[in-house]
Write a protein that holds these residues in place. Structure first.
Motif: not given
Length: 382
Positions: A166-168, A171-175, A181-184
């Motif tokens: 999950x920690x690994x 960053x991918x989840x954040x990205x 969010x950008x798409x939204x």
């Protein structure tokens, strides 16, 4: 038929009790066809050649010391060659379910060995590499027991409560969240732009509608004004056409009157002038003919007088020769030549007289013409 046995398409028939099989095996292998089996003295058993599967759920420790629970599914079967059937038959003929149990244990051991040499990141991101390495390392061992593996699928990798995976993936989840969010935001902006564009189009449509309505009203007003002016304009055009017709009629009347004047005055005057000219020409021609006739009459009278006098002239000329000493060399011909010469002299004299008289007659005729006021051979007015 009694004693004739046939295996199913996915089975191998093992016949024991007779001669030994391949490589000293205690049975003969028959696949794909039937054969006679002697009852009592021969025993027949069947080994499945169908696809089997084994599930593995093994806890493995990675190179980093992190425990992972790996779940996998192995698809395998007994090999189609006689050697594989003999090896599998000697091991699993009495309990064929043991093939799945043994296969699972074999792959569990290989999974632990290979995962122990890999990191969590490699295991998670390179599952196909893990499956390939496990297959390669287990192939020889599976062949010894007569089994072949068709595929190995890693179903899941779980680190339990450690939270490393999950920690690994954080960053991918954040990205991904950031991209979401950008798409939204982009979608919201696109929606706002679409609304603004729709509002502009509506405003433009309203403007065009107002312009069209104004043009329509202007055309209607213009048509009404033209309809109101149509009556006076038609009357004015009619009056103009009447005036044009009257003007044309007056012009035709003037032309007709001019033609009448020409026919009544000019043509008779021209005819009278032509008649006078013709009469004058005829009179001049008559006087010319009379003068020529008079001159011709005088010439004829003179010629007659000369002709009448010609013998006397010749006689006088011949008389002059009477006393002359003339030698006639040619006799009669010579006298003829002399006489001809006398006559020729007489004729020459006659011509001279005529020419003189003709000149005198022309002078007389000229004098007559001067006295009459006209010149012979010329028309009046020349």
């Amino acid at each position: 038929m009694f004693g004739y046995r046939v295996p199913a398409p996915d089975q191998a028939m093992l016949i024991s009790g007779g001669k030994r099989g391949l490589s000293g095996a205690p049975f003969r292998v028959v696949t794909g066809h039937g054969t006679f089996v002697l009852p009592v003295f021969r025993k027949v058993r069947f080994l499945t050649l169908a696809m089997c599967e084994a599930e593995v759920a093994e806890t493995c420790v990675t190179k980093q010391g992190i425990a992972l629970t790996v779940r996998a599914v192995i698809a395998f079967k007994v090999g189609n060659d006689t050697e594989s059937i003999v090896n599998a038959g000697q091991r699993f003929l009495s309990d064929q379910d043991q093939m799945s149990v043994l296969t699972g244990r074999i792959f569990a051991g290989h999974l632990r060995a290979i995962i122990g040499s890999m990191t969590v990141e490699e295991i998670v991101t390179e599952r196909q590499k893990l499956a390939t390495e496990v297959l390669d390392t287990s192939k020889a061992e599976m062949a010894k027991i007569g089994l072949i593996v068709d595929s190995l699928q890693i179903q899941s990798i779980d680190d339990g409560d450690t939270g490393y995976i999950a920690a690994m993936s954080a960053p991918h989840r954040a990205a991904i969240q950031r991209q979401a969010q950008i798409a939204q935001a982009q979608a919201a902006q696109a929606a706002a732009e679409a609304e603004q564009e729709s509002a502009r189009q509506q405003a433009e449509y309203a403007r065009q509608t107002a312009v069209v309505k104004a043009q329509y009203n202007a055309e209607v007003d213009q048509a009404q004004a033209q309809a109101a002016q149509a009556g006076p304009l038609a009357q004015a055009h009619a009056q103009q056409e009447v005036l044009a017709a009257q003007t044309e009629l007056a012009q035709r009347a003037a032309e007709l009157r001019q033609q009448q004047l020409v026919a009544e005055i000019v043509k008779p005057a021209e005819a009278e002038a032509e008649r006078i000219r013709v009469v004058a020409l005829a009179e001049a021609e008559r006087m010319k003919i009379q003068a020529e006739a008079a001159a011709s009459h005088d010439r004829v009278a003179l010629d007659r007088m000369l002709i009448d006098q010609l013998p006397q002239i010749v006689k006088e000329a011949a008389g002059g020769l009477a006393g002359a000493n003339v030698n006639v060399l040619n006799g009669t011909d010579g006298l003829g030549e002399i006489a001809a010469g006398l006559v020729s002299q007489g004729l020459t004299i006659l011509d001279s007289v005529r020419q003189g008289l003709g000149t005198q007659g022309l002078g007389t005729q000229q004098g007559r013409a001067d006295r009459s006021g006209e010149r012979p051979g010329l028309e009046p007015g020349e």
